[in-house]
Design an enzyme around this catalytic site. Structure first.
Site, PDB file in Angstrom:
ATOM      1  N   THR A 158       0.770  -0.955  -0.087  1.00 24.86           N
ATOM      2  CA  THR A 158      -0.044   0.077   0.014  1.00 24.86           C
ATOM      3  C   THR A 158       0.821   1.292  -0.051  1.00 24.86           C
ATOM      4  O   THR A 158       1.986   1.337   0.734  1.00 24.86           O
ATOM      5  CB  THR A 158      -0.793   0.018   1.173  1.00 24.86           C
ATOM      6  OG1 THR A 158      -0.194  -0.098   2.389  1.00 24.86           O
ATOM      7  CG2 THR A 158      -1.884  -0.939   1.287  1.00 24.86           C
ATOM      8  N   ASP A 159       0.298   2.451  -0.653  1.00 24.17           N
ATOM      9  CA  ASP A 159       0.828   3.530  -0.785  1.00 24.17           C
ATOM     10  C   ASP A 159       0.989   4.701   0.615  1.00 24.17           C
ATOM     11  O   ASP A 159       0.221   4.202   1.461  1.00 24.17           O
ATOM     12  CB  ASP A 159       0.679   4.330  -2.096  1.00 24.17           C
ATOM     13  CG  ASP A 159       1.025   3.541  -3.275  1.00 24.17           C
ATOM     14  OD1 ASP A 159       2.183   2.800  -3.279  1.00 24.17           O
ATOM     15  OD2 ASP A 159       0.276   3.617  -4.302  1.00 24.17           O
ATOM     16  N   ARG A 160       1.402   5.496   0.405  1.00 25.04           N
ATOM     17  CA  ARG A 160       1.523   6.561   1.749  1.00 25.04           C
ATOM     18  C   ARG A 160       0.024   6.832   1.933  1.00 25.04           C
ATOM     19  O   ARG A 160      -0.834   7.276   1.061  1.00 25.04           O
ATOM     20  CB  ARG A 160       2.201   7.908   1.213  1.00 25.04           C
ATOM     21  CG  ARG A 160       2.452   8.754   2.164  1.00 25.04           C
ATOM     22  CD  ARG A 160       3.288   9.856   1.920  1.00 25.04           C
ATOM     23  NE  ARG A 160       2.676  10.830   0.983  1.00 25.04           N
ATOM     24  CZ  ARG A 160       3.202  12.033   0.490  1.00 25.04           C
ATOM     25  NH1 ARG A 160       4.279  12.295   0.937  1.00 25.04           N
ATOM     26  NH2 ARG A 160       2.443  12.735  -0.303  1.00 25.04           N
TER      27      ARG A 160
END
Length: 493
Positions: A158-160
């Site tokens: 998952t990204d930021r």
């Protein structure tokens, strides 16, 4: 019983051009097994060629003949103790403890973190997890900073700012301590929790074994409001309805979108309600994403001819609107085999643009074609990895003769729901109320509307003649997003 060498549906393999899922391919473990067999056979042939002479072999056989009776039996008794192929040992706190490969079930609120994956110098979910594993005695200090030694792999990255309620990571760790899960959680921030674990075989890889991922996007409906300046998207259905003039030649100016007073913005967000027509259209747009499609326009660094840009979406649905802390929201849920970096956020971002500009749903199918587009990605704040799915693995684990437990989130459902409510849903709403993140995002897109207006037309055909000659990049369009593009080999949204 699950075998990592068995054929199964890889989540990031090439998909056919129809609505069937991508074809099954052999994974890396299959190839490694074949190489090992070849090497072993080569060693055997080499040994036969360079072995002792006939006379030497006779002496050897003669000497071996003396090892009969008690001495021969004693040698067998002194042999190494057979061990479980899934076991491993590690020194933790000066004590040797057995390690087992496990699937660790966890969840987290991604606010304040620079994504899931370890990234030196920045705060990530995995850096917190590795530290907690070491402090709890689940792994040694030497191994805590080495993902390869732990055999660590994540089912999805998952990204930021993106959250997860049903994430799975696989690794080798101490499971002999009865309170190991409680011990790990004691050393984690409250917004990161480990639910439990399931013992798996040594070659288990959580990314390869994952059949599908379920993501949820919590969307404030006020972001669907029509543009303030009717000339921003002159070729759109909204522009034509409002009498916007199409400039000839087209201009690529930056529009001013002055911020109203705080009280006015709060009132707008509080009173906005989605129309039934917009809800119906949103459902049609999400349905158009289903099946196997070429998503090269919904990620970074993928050409139209890159077969890995094809992804299979099984389901994409939206809830009825609901109000939470004076903000109307809808919940979008998508089930797919795998997703490329920022794919879901761009799918949501494009749906928002089509509704705001009153453009036809048919533009979705145009986005799957060769023409390169600039599609803004919706904020990461609203995105949640709801659950990773291990259907094939679980069917085998429940089969005859299997002694391995399934990877099952249902047994932790009540705890997961409480965490999701407290840390994720409430956190998304609280952050939006404090920062107006969705309002800032859509204003940033409107400021650069002249760069993308050629994609948004009433007739559903791109106005290629109005495309900017300087080929504005995706990063230019999203300069107010505050994020940098990253390359990814697997799941990222």
């Amino acid at each position: 019983m699950y075998r990592s060498g068995a054929k199964r549906a890889r989540t990031d393999e090439t998909a056919p051009e129809n609505d069937a899922p991508p074809q099954q391919n052999k994974n890396a473990n299959d190839n490694n097994d074949e190489d090992d067999d070849d090497d072993a056979d080569g060693v055997a042939r080499s040994s036969r060629k360079s072995g002792p002479s006939r006379r030497g072999r006779q002496k050897t056989r003669g000497g071996a003949g003396k090892l009969k009776g008690k001495r021969a039996i004693r040698q067998e008794e002194w042999g190494p103790r057979p061990r479980n192929e899934d076991d491993d040992d590690e020194i933790v706190g000066g004590v040797r403890i057995p390690k087992r490969k496990v699937a660790l079930l966890m969840g987290y609120c991604g606010t304040g973190y620079n994504g899931m994956q370890v990234n030196p110098g920045v705060k990530t979910i995995e850096s917190e997890l590795f530290l907690a594993l070491e402090k709890a005695g689940a792994v040694s200090k030497d191994n805590a900073n080495d993902a390869q030694k732990m055999g660590f792999q994540r089912a999805a990255r998952t990204d930021r700012g993106v959250h997860a309620a049903g994430q799975v990571v696989s690794l080798k760790m101490n499971v002999e301590t009865p309170t190991i899960i409680e011990d790990i959680n004691k050393h984690l921030p409250e917004q990161i929790r480990v639910w439990g674990f399931a013992k798996v075989q040594r070659k288990f890889n959580s990314k390869n074994a994952c059949d599908a991922r379920i993501y949820e996007y919590l969307l404030p409906t006020y972001v669907l409001r029509r543009p303030e300046n009717i000339n921003m998207y002159p070729r759109s259905g909204y522009g034509e309805r409002m009498g916007a003039e199409v400039p000839a030649p087209p201009t690529y100016e930056k529009y001013e979108t002055p911020l109203p007073k705080l009280e006015e913005r709060e009132e707008m967000r509080k009173t906005y309600r989605m129309t039934p027509e917009d809800l119906t259209k949103l459902r049609e747009i999400l349905k158009a994403y289903m099946g196997t499609q070429n998503y090269h326009n919904f990620t970074s660094g993928k050409a139209f001819g890159d077969t890995s840009a094809k992804r299979y979406i099984m389901k994409f649905e939206v809830s009825d609107p609901f109000v939470r802390e004076d903000i109307e929201l809808v919940s979008l849920k998508v089930l797919g085999q795998s997703f490329m970096i920022h794919q879901i956020r761009r799918m949501v971002g494009f749906a928002i643009l089509l509704i705001r500009t009153e453009c036809p749903v048919s533009l979705v199918s145009e986005a799957f074609k060769k023409t390169r587009m600039n599609i803004p990605r919706a904020p990461g704040l609203g995105l949640l990895l709801r659950q990773t799915v291990f259907r094939t693995y679980n069917l085998r684990s429940l089969g005859p003769g299997s002694e391995r437990p399934p990877i099952d989130f249902d047994q932790y459902k009540e705890t997961i729901d409480e965490f999701t409510e407290k840390w994720i849903y409430s956190g998304i709403v609280a952050e939006e109320k404090k920062t107006f993140e969705f309002d800032h995002w859509i204003r940033g897109i409107d400021e650069r509307a002249s760069e993308i207006q050629w994609q948004l037309t009433k007739d559903g055909k791109f106005a290629e003649g109005d495309r900017p000659s300087h080929n504005t990049s995706q990063r230019d369009i999203e300069e107010n997003d505050g994020e940098e593009e990253q390359e990814s080999a697997g799941d990222s949204d």
